[in-house]
Design a protein around this motif. Structure first.
Motif, PDB file in Angstrom:
ATOM      1  N   PHE A 225     122.239  47.501  24.172  1.00  0.00           N
ATOM      2  CA  PHE A 225     121.543  47.090  22.949  1.00  0.00           C
ATOM      3  C   PHE A 225     121.298  48.483  22.144  1.00  0.00           C
ATOM      4  N   GLN A 226     121.939  48.490  20.953  1.00  0.00           N
ATOM      5  CA  GLN A 226     121.483  49.653  19.971  1.00  0.00           C
ATOM      6  C   GLN A 226     120.587  49.386  18.997  1.00  0.00           C
ATOM      7  N   VAL A 227     119.578  50.120  18.627  1.00  0.00           N
ATOM      8  CA  VAL A 227     119.008  50.333  17.409  1.00  0.00           C
ATOM      9  C   VAL A 227     118.922  51.577  16.955  1.00  0.00           C
ATOM     10  N   PHE A 228     119.217  51.924  15.722  1.00  0.00           N
ATOM     11  CA  PHE A 228     119.329  53.315  15.278  1.00  0.00           C
ATOM     12  C   PHE A 228     117.742  53.474  14.516  1.00  0.00           C
ATOM     13  N   GLN A 229     117.284  54.530  14.952  1.00  0.00           N
ATOM     14  CA  GLN A 229     115.777  54.857  14.171  1.00  0.00           C
ATOM     15  C   GLN A 229     116.531  55.145  12.953  1.00  0.00           C
ATOM     16  N   GLU A 230     117.399  55.623  12.536  1.00  0.00           N
ATOM     17  CA  GLU A 230     117.794  55.926  11.019  1.00  0.00           C
ATOM     18  C   GLU A 230     117.248  57.456  10.826  1.00  0.00           C
ATOM     19  N   THR A 231     115.925  57.567  10.719  1.00  0.00           N
ATOM     20  CA  THR A 231     115.073  58.870  10.538  1.00  0.00           C
ATOM     21  C   THR A 231     114.177  58.794  11.396  1.00  0.00           C
ATOM     22  N   TYR A 232     113.485  59.874  12.224  1.00  0.00           N
ATOM     23  CA  TYR A 232     112.270  59.796  13.019  1.00  0.00           C
ATOM     24  C   TYR A 232     111.223  60.353  11.949  1.00  0.00           C
ATOM     25  N   HIS A 233     111.627  61.258  11.100  1.00  0.00           N
ATOM     26  CA  HIS A 233     110.682  61.808  10.027  1.00  0.00           C
ATOM     27  C   HIS A 233     109.915  60.872   9.174  1.00  0.00           C
ATOM     28  N   HIS A 234     108.661  60.432   9.525  1.00  0.00           N
ATOM     29  CA  HIS A 234     107.962  59.560   8.804  1.00  0.00           C
ATOM     30  C   HIS A 234     107.976  59.493   7.560  1.00  0.00           C
ATOM     31  N   PRO A 235     107.730  60.472   6.706  1.00  0.00           N
ATOM     32  CA  PRO A 235     107.871  60.485   5.153  1.00  0.00           C
ATOM     33  C   PRO A 235     109.105  60.012   4.738  1.00  0.00           C
ATOM     34  N   THR A 236     110.483  60.632   5.145  1.00  0.00           N
ATOM     35  CA  THR A 236     111.614  60.267   4.854  1.00  0.00           C
ATOM     36  C   THR A 236     111.971  58.686   5.332  1.00  0.00           C
ATOM     37  N   TYR A 237     111.438  58.238   6.354  1.00  0.00           N
ATOM     38  CA  TYR A 237     111.492  56.924   6.749  1.00  0.00           C
ATOM     39  C   TYR A 237     110.926  55.934   5.617  1.00  0.00           C
ATOM     40  N   ASP A 266     117.843  46.751  30.322  1.00  0.00           N
ATOM     41  CA  ASP A 266     117.606  48.289  30.709  1.00  0.00           C
ATOM     42  C   ASP A 266     118.889  49.240  30.208  1.00  0.00           C
ATOM     43  N   ASP A 267     119.796  48.859  29.189  1.00  0.00           N
ATOM     44  CA  ASP A 267     120.779  49.511  28.750  1.00  0.00           C
ATOM     45  C   ASP A 267     120.797  49.544  27.445  1.00  0.00           C
ATOM     46  N   VAL A 268     120.102  50.734  26.738  1.00  0.00           N
ATOM     47  CA  VAL A 268     119.986  50.826  25.477  1.00  0.00           C
ATOM     48  C   VAL A 268     120.301  52.156  24.780  1.00  0.00           C
ATOM     49  N   GLY A 269     120.682  51.851  23.618  1.00  0.00           N
ATOM     50  CA  GLY A 269     121.447  53.004  22.769  1.00  0.00           C
ATOM     51  C   GLY A 269     120.741  53.546  21.595  1.00  0.00           C
ATOM     52  N   LEU A 270     120.397  54.750  21.418  1.00  0.00           N
ATOM     53  CA  LEU A 270     119.315  55.342  20.276  1.00  0.00           C
ATOM     54  C   LEU A 270     120.504  55.905  19.417  1.00  0.00           C
ATOM     55  N   GLY A 271     120.107  56.345  18.072  1.00  0.00           N
ATOM     56  CA  GLY A 271     120.747  56.923  17.139  1.00  0.00           C
ATOM     57  C   GLY A 271     119.747  57.327  15.971  1.00  0.00           C
ATOM     58  N   ALA A 272     120.167  58.239  15.338  1.00  0.00           N
ATOM     59  CA  ALA A 272     119.725  58.760  14.049  1.00  0.00           C
ATOM     60  C   ALA A 272     120.940  58.994  12.814  1.00  0.00           C
ATOM     61  N   LEU A 273     120.584  58.424  11.809  1.00  0.00           N
ATOM     62  CA  LEU A 273     121.506  58.554  10.828  1.00  0.00           C
ATOM     63  C   LEU A 273     121.400  59.964  10.007  1.00  0.00           C
ATOM     64  N   PHE A 274     122.319  60.756  10.263  1.00  0.00           N
ATOM     65  CA  PHE A 274     122.051  62.201   9.967  1.00  0.00           C
ATOM     66  C   PHE A 274     122.541  62.206   8.417  1.00  0.00           C
ATOM     67  N   GLY A 275     121.514  62.825   7.896  1.00  0.00           N
ATOM     68  CA  GLY A 275     121.831  63.423   6.339  1.00  0.00           C
ATOM     69  C   GLY A 275     120.638  62.830   5.586  1.00  0.00           C
ATOM     70  N   LEU A 276     119.667  62.192   6.193  1.00  0.00           N
ATOM     71  CA  LEU A 276     118.451  61.761   5.558  1.00  0.00           C
ATOM     72  C   LEU A 276     117.174  62.846   5.741  1.00  0.00           C
ATOM     73  N   ALA A 277     117.130  63.285   6.515  1.00  0.00           N
ATOM     74  CA  ALA A 277     116.094  64.311   6.941  1.00  0.00           C
ATOM     75  C   ALA A 277     116.808  65.484   7.702  1.00  0.00           C
TER      76      ALA A 277
END
Ligand code: SAM
Ligand code: SF4
Length: 506
Positions: A225-237, A266-277
């Protein structure tokens, strides 16, 4: 049963506000917070990055030794690696990254392809062609029959065994529909040259869900199960996800994997969308997230994805990234992720060019997509052309699965179609332990050989066979040398596959 809904705009009749109110379960965010705060501390990340500027080479080497021992790094150690600019030290990091990849994952690459099931979406992410207020996007949601046709094309024509099912967030693609669509894909079986083909593992990339909804999806047989946070940086989010949308809620997204674990996934995928922050901030965010999951459930992420912003229909910021992220930064990010969470798989998608993806193979990439089409219904369609108003963004690598497999074989790399893990219960804590101790690499080597044989017999052209068979034979010989007592059992399965039996694994 779902009917086809093809329209220029998805959200005209949808009461988005009430959908938003129904989707987010506030208690299922708050329970994962400590002292009312989420686990991403922007100031702390920035302080760690600042403190690590101009790192001492001996400190860098001490950290590399920890990575090589397959231990997850502390965020402050990741910060040190992120601040390395010296070419010699960078080379040492890249060498260590590849050594770790071989130790944990051997020399195999897992392939998959995304199946876009619906482009309807209630959110308004500024970077995405599917966002609700993009009138240029031609929306479509596949019916269950159309989903089956996609699955048949993906497994019958291209030979894919693993699919990543992708959904926009919309009442029409709720958990019940996602579960039904997974069952539809799994139900497809098509004859091949020497046997039969089916999709054997479906990973899901969808919006965050409640625990109850996640249980519904889990019961349909989900891989990762994948959900990308996109950006971890709160203001950019907050800047790129308008307030008042579901996705505008940072905490709902950040806690999605905690809920997944509580729902039994119990099988999860993380990601961030690089280029935002700032890309270094995102790497820090991913590593912090991985550590938090280890703390919460004892199991870190199965995969990291490093999607980078690509041009999308009607999206200004997708053409001019908010924060620079060059190819060289991409290489550094992939290297540091491999070193920071050594047991985690690393996915580099066809958003990137062939050249950059090949470079990432030397840095520890473990999964790649191929024959990729990201239009809804695009695999069963006659045209292979990319049409920006019918898909989420544009791709950089259009190689077919066969072309990718042959390119990998030329490098001596075997393609694995193994899907045994979740079907044998080797997920979560079990697989993590096996990966950390290097046992999974050996186990998967056997399944890689069996599934590669199957794929070659069903799909490879004579020219491709000529390139791939020496790699396969070398791997078989390695199994015989490394596991002489077990080899006859492996060889017996192998011979059954050659005779036309399918889906055999350990
Ligand atoms: N709608 C769900 C969500 O947003 O979580 C899942 C599907 S979304 C289609 C999958 C991913 O595509 C997003 O998480 C985002 O990282 C990525 N994406 C969106 N727009 C993109 C763009 N312009 N370039 C590259 N990747 C993009
Ligand atoms: Fe919708 Fe996902 Fe695109 Fe955002 S990224 S607009 S949630 S499909």
């Amino acid at each position: 049963m779902q009917t086809c809904a093809s329209s220029p705009c998805s959200t005209d009749t949808t009461d988005t506000r009430s959908f938003l109110d129904r989707v987010i379960v506030r208690d299922e965010i708050d329970r994962y917070y400590q002292d009312g705060r989420d686990f991403i501390d922007d100031d702390r990340i920035e302080r760690d990055l600042k403190a690590a500027v101009n790192p001492d080479p001996s400190r860098v080497r001490d950290i590399l030794a920890k990575s090589l021992a397959i231990e997850t790094l502390l965020p402050e150690e990741t910060a040190v690696l992120l601040q390395v600019t010296d070419p010699g030290l960078r080379q040492e990091m890249e060498t260590a990254a590849l050594a770790i990849k071989h130790k944990v994952y051997d020399n195999r690459i897992v392939t998959f392809a995304p199946m876009y099931i619906s482009s309807h979406c209630v959110n308004r992410c500024l970077y995405c062609g599917f966002r609700a207020d993009n009138r240029q996007q031609q929306r479509r949601q596949l019916t269950l029959d159309e989903i089956k046709a996609e699955a048949a094309a993906m497994c019958g024509r291209d030979g894919h065994k693993r699919v990543m099912a992708v959904y926009g967030e919309h009442p029409k693609t709720n958990a019940a529909f996602i579960a039904e669509s997974l069952q539809a894909i799994y139900s497809v079986e098509v004859p091949t040259r020497r046997g039969r083909a089916a999709v054997r593992r479906i990973n899901v990339n969808a919006a965050p869900m409640s625990i109850a909804d996640l249980k519904t999806v889990q019961q349909a047989g989900i891989g990762t199960f994948q959900v990308f946070q996109e950006t971890y940086h709160h203001p950019t989010y907050a800047r790129v996800h308008p307030a008042g949308t579901i996705k505008g809620d940072y905490g709902w997204r950040l806690t999605s994997m905690h809920r997944a674990f509580d729902a039994g996934i119990d099988d999860v995928g993380l990601g961030a969308l690089f280029g935002l922050a700032d890309w270094k901030f995102e790497v820090m965010g991913l590593v912090t997230h991985a550590r938090e999951l280890e703390r919460y459930s004892g199991v870190g992420p199965h995969t990291f994805s490093v999607p980078r912003l690509h041009p999308a229909s009607g999206s200004e910021i997708s053409r001019h990234t908010l924060s620079p992220f060059s190819d060289d930064d991409f290489i550094r990010a992939v290297t540091v992720l491999r070193l920071s969470v050594p047991y985690t798989g690393l996915i580099v998608t066809a958003r990137e060019t062939k050249e950059l993806r090949e470079r990432c193979l030397d840095l520890g990439c473990t999964q790649m997509d191929a024959s990729t089409r990201i239009g809804v219904g695009a695999y069963a369609a006659a045209s292979v052309d990319q049409e920006i108003d019918k898909q989420q963004f544009l791709l950089g690598d259009n190689r077919t699965l066969e072309e990718l497999i042959v390119d990998l074989a030329r490098r001596g790399t075997i393609t694995s179609f193994c899907t045994a893990g979740y079907r044998c219960g080797r997920t979560g804590g079990c697989i993590m332990d096996m990966l950390k101790t290097g046992k999974e690499g050996k186990f998967c080597k056997i399944n890689a050989v069996l599934t590669f044989r199957e794929w070659l017999d069903d799909f490879a052209s004579p020219a491709s066979l000529a390139v791939c068979e020496p790699v396969l034979n070398r791997e078989l010989a390695a199994i015989e040398a490394q596991m002489p007592a077990f080899y006859p059992t492996v060889k017996a399965q192998y011979d059954r596959i050659v005779a036309g039996e399918r889906d055999l694994y350990f």
